[in-house]
Write a protein that holds these residues in place. Structure first.
Motif, mmCIF file in Angstrom:
data_model
loop_
_atom_site.group_PDB
_atom_site.id
_atom_site.type_symbol
_atom_site.label_atom_id
_atom_site.label_comp_id
_atom_site.label_asym_id
_atom_site.label_seq_id
_atom_site.Cartn_x
_atom_site.Cartn_y
_atom_site.Cartn_z
ATOM 1 N N GLY A 199 62.240 -56.427 3.901
ATOM 2 C CA GLY A 199 61.809 -56.067 5.261
ATOM 3 C C GLY A 199 62.857 -55.251 6.000
ATOM 4 O O GLY A 199 62.739 -54.971 7.200
ATOM 5 N N ARG A 200 63.895 -54.850 5.311
ATOM 6 C CA ARG A 200 64.979 -54.112 5.947
ATOM 7 C C ARG A 200 64.506 -52.758 6.506
ATOM 8 O O ARG A 200 64.936 -52.340 7.584
ATOM 9 C CB ARG A 200 66.093 -53.886 4.907
ATOM 10 N N ALA A 201 63.586 -52.121 5.786
ATOM 11 C CA ALA A 201 63.092 -50.813 6.234
ATOM 12 C C ALA A 201 62.431 -50.954 7.609
ATOM 13 O O ALA A 201 62.688 -50.164 8.525
ATOM 14 C CB ALA A 201 62.118 -50.248 5.205
ATOM 15 N N ALA A 202 61.598 -51.989 7.774
ATOM 16 C CA ALA A 202 60.898 -52.194 9.046
ATOM 17 C C ALA A 202 61.881 -52.560 10.156
ATOM 18 O O ALA A 202 61.766 -52.090 11.291
ATOM 19 C CB ALA A 202 59.855 -53.296 8.885
ATOM 20 N N ARG A 203 62.863 -53.372 9.830
ATOM 21 C CA ARG A 203 63.855 -53.761 10.853
ATOM 22 C C ARG A 203 64.634 -52.549 11.335
ATOM 23 O O ARG A 203 64.928 -52.412 12.519
ATOM 24 C CB ARG A 203 64.821 -54.819 10.292
ATOM 25 N N ALA A 204 64.948 -51.649 10.419
ATOM 26 C CA ALA A 204 65.710 -50.448 10.791
ATOM 27 C C ALA A 204 64.913 -49.618 11.797
ATOM 28 O O ALA A 204 65.460 -49.089 12.760
ATOM 29 C CB ALA A 204 66.044 -49.629 9.550
ATOM 30 N N GLN A 205 63.592 -49.528 11.608
ATOM 31 C CA GLN A 205 62.732 -48.792 12.549
ATOM 32 C C GLN A 205 62.862 -49.387 13.945
ATOM 33 O O GLN A 205 62.980 -48.680 14.933
ATOM 34 C CB GLN A 205 61.252 -48.920 12.132
ATOM 35 N N ARG A 206 62.828 -50.723 14.010
ATOM 36 C CA ARG A 206 62.833 -51.389 15.313
ATOM 37 C C ARG A 206 64.160 -51.227 16.044
ATOM 38 O O ARG A 206 64.210 -51.264 17.265
ATOM 39 C CB ARG A 206 62.530 -52.886 15.135
ATOM 40 N N ARG A 207 65.247 -51.064 15.297
ATOM 41 C CA ARG A 207 66.549 -50.977 15.964
ATOM 42 C C ARG A 207 66.699 -49.705 16.775
ATOM 43 O O ARG A 207 67.428 -49.684 17.746
ATOM 44 C CB ARG A 207 67.683 -51.066 14.942
ATOM 45 N N GLY A 208 66.023 -48.631 16.352
ATOM 46 C CA GLY A 208 66.034 -47.381 17.123
ATOM 47 C C GLY A 208 67.434 -46.975 17.538
ATOM 48 O O GLY A 208 67.780 -47.016 18.709
ATOM 49 N N ILE A 209 68.270 -46.571 16.595
ATOM 50 C CA ILE A 209 69.664 -46.320 16.964
ATOM 51 C C ILE A 209 69.826 -45.068 17.813
ATOM 52 O O ILE A 209 70.855 -44.877 18.423
ATOM 53 C CB ILE A 209 70.626 -46.332 15.756
ATOM 54 N N GLY A 210 68.792 -44.230 17.846
ATOM 55 C CA GLY A 210 68.665 -43.176 18.854
ATOM 56 C C GLY A 210 69.819 -42.233 19.014
ATOM 57 O O GLY A 210 70.216 -41.548 18.082
ATOM 58 N N GLY A 211 70.368 -42.222 20.242
ATOM 59 C CA GLY A 211 71.283 -41.179 20.681
ATOM 60 C C GLY A 211 72.389 -40.826 19.723
ATOM 61 O O GLY A 211 72.685 -39.650 19.527
ATOM 62 N N ARG A 212 73.007 -41.835 19.130
ATOM 63 C CA ARG A 212 74.190 -41.515 18.338
ATOM 64 C C ARG A 212 73.861 -40.790 17.042
ATOM 65 O O ARG A 212 74.747 -40.259 16.401
ATOM 66 C CB ARG A 212 75.023 -42.766 18.105
ATOM 67 N N LEU A 213 72.570 -40.753 16.688
ATOM 68 C CA LEU A 213 72.222 -39.944 15.529
ATOM 69 C C LEU A 213 72.375 -38.469 15.849
ATOM 70 O O LEU A 213 72.322 -37.625 14.969
ATOM 71 C CB LEU A 213 70.797 -40.253 15.071
ATOM 72 N N HIS A 214 72.563 -38.145 17.128
ATOM 73 C CA HIS A 214 72.771 -36.748 17.509
ATOM 74 C C HIS A 214 74.199 -36.280 17.259
ATOM 75 O O HIS A 214 74.516 -35.127 17.491
ATOM 76 C CB HIS A 214 72.481 -36.542 19.002
#
Ligand SMILES: C[S@@+](CC[C@H](N)C(=O)[O-])C[C@H]1O[C@@H](n2cnc3c(N)ncnc32)[C@H](O)[C@@H]1O
Length: 316
Positions: free
Chosen positions: A90-105
């Motif tokens: 279930g790690r793939a689904a959990r990663a979606q929920r974390r939404g690490i957002g801004g820092r991926l920029h």
């Protein structure tokens, strides 16, 4: 009488270097300690959160932010089976929920081997998420902070951990001057009474040719009326830790899993925001080449992520 607060008493939220020397230090060891304790205690809203967690899944997020490489620890552990493990656990689904957002920029990304073999310093390491990230990428890391529970948390995976007030570096810790290839100071200097002096202390630790990564709040969200008025209420109207904790949960409301963010926002007595020109000035003043603003392309950014290289001819 509480000490003068520049944000509530003087309408100063954006730091100007002419304010240097005008405000008093506070008890920095207590300031963030509660949230690191709640993390270690496993309290809802203070665990499994981007801002604190040090387990493999979250460290893989941090590695992805810095390097663009996803699932680094997972792949190291499971190799060809990594995708299957991701699905089954279930790690793939959990990663979606974390939404690490801004820092991926963050751009440019660090090459994955950038930290390999480097001597790094994590100043204000907190619970140790960046220390663990740098260790995972092959660095040796010294981690310093003033929070008892931050240090306790970081000692779980690093042996080189020390209680140190960053304001002591320039005068009292010549052994740290010019000693590091890479110094990270993530979310610390703007939470102090004198960000200029804090930055100077931090910058002293970098070797000529070494790098300094600083994250500070930008003059956006943290200068907003919502943040200012809730912080004023927290510091001026609430007296006990219980009252304050209740207010944190009240503000978090249905966003309870995010309570640590609210505590982080409210708890700091100084919550300066810093503009780009000031940051450029600090790096130049301390002997660095013009820095790169790693999240320049991030929309609605609440923070600056700044990376500068110390000139080879700069004094330690
Ligand atoms: C917002 S937290 C960031 C923690 C960590 N860098 C991270 O990104 O997870 C700020 C940290 O700086 C530490 N800190 C604040 N003032 C400090 C000082 N004067 N000297 C050393 N550490 C300090 C706090 O104890 C806290 O752990």
């Amino acid at each position: 009488m509480p000490p003068v607060n520049p944000h509530f008493d003087h309408d100063r939220v954006v730091w100007r270097d002419e304010y240097s020397g005008q405000y008093e230090p506070v008890a920095y060891d207590a300031q963030f300690d509660g949230q690191w304790k709640l993390f270690l205690d496993g309290q809802q809203g203070f665990v499994r959160h981007t801002g604190v967690e040090t387990s493999d899944e979250y460290i893989d997020d941090r590695i992805e932010e810095l390097t663009g490489v996803a699932d680094y620890l997972l792949r190291r552990r499971y190799g060809m089976l990594a995708e299957a493990v991701k699905r089954v656990t279930g790690r793939a689904a959990r990663a979606q929920r974390r939404g690490i957002g801004g820092r991926l920029h963050l751009a440019p990304k660090f090459p994955i081997d950038h930290f390999q073999g480097k001597r790094c310093l994590d100043i204000g390491c907190g619970a140790g998420r960046w220390t663990r990230t740098l260790l995972a990428l092959g660095a040796s890391v010294k981690s310093v902070d003033v929070s008892e529970h931050g240090l306790k948390s970081t000692r779980r995976f690093n042996s080189d951990v020390e209680r140190l007030d960053l304001f002591e570096i320039a005068e009292r810790r010549p052994d740290l001057h010019g000693a590091f290839d890479f110094t990270l100071c993530w979310g610390v200097v703007m939470c102090t009474h004198d960000p200029l002096v804090a930055f100077r202390n931090v910058a002293r630790t970098v070797k000529p040719g070494g790098e300094l990564y600083v994250m500070v709040y930008a003059p956006t969200y943290h200068a907003s009326e919502f943040v200012l008025s809730s912080r004023r209420h927290y510091h001026r109207a609430l007296a006990t830790p219980e009252q304050r904790f209740t207010y944190v949960l009240e503000l978090a409301g249905e966003d309870r899993d995010n309570a640590i963010n609210y505590m982080d926002m409210l708890n700091t007595f100084y919550n300066w925001t810093i503009d780009e020109a000031t940051l450029n000035g600090w790096y130049a003043m301390c002997g660095f080449e013009p820095p790169v603003f790693l999240n320049a392309a991030e929309p609605h950014k609440g923070a600056h992520h700044v990376l500068g290289r110390k000139r080879a001819d700069a004094r330690g």
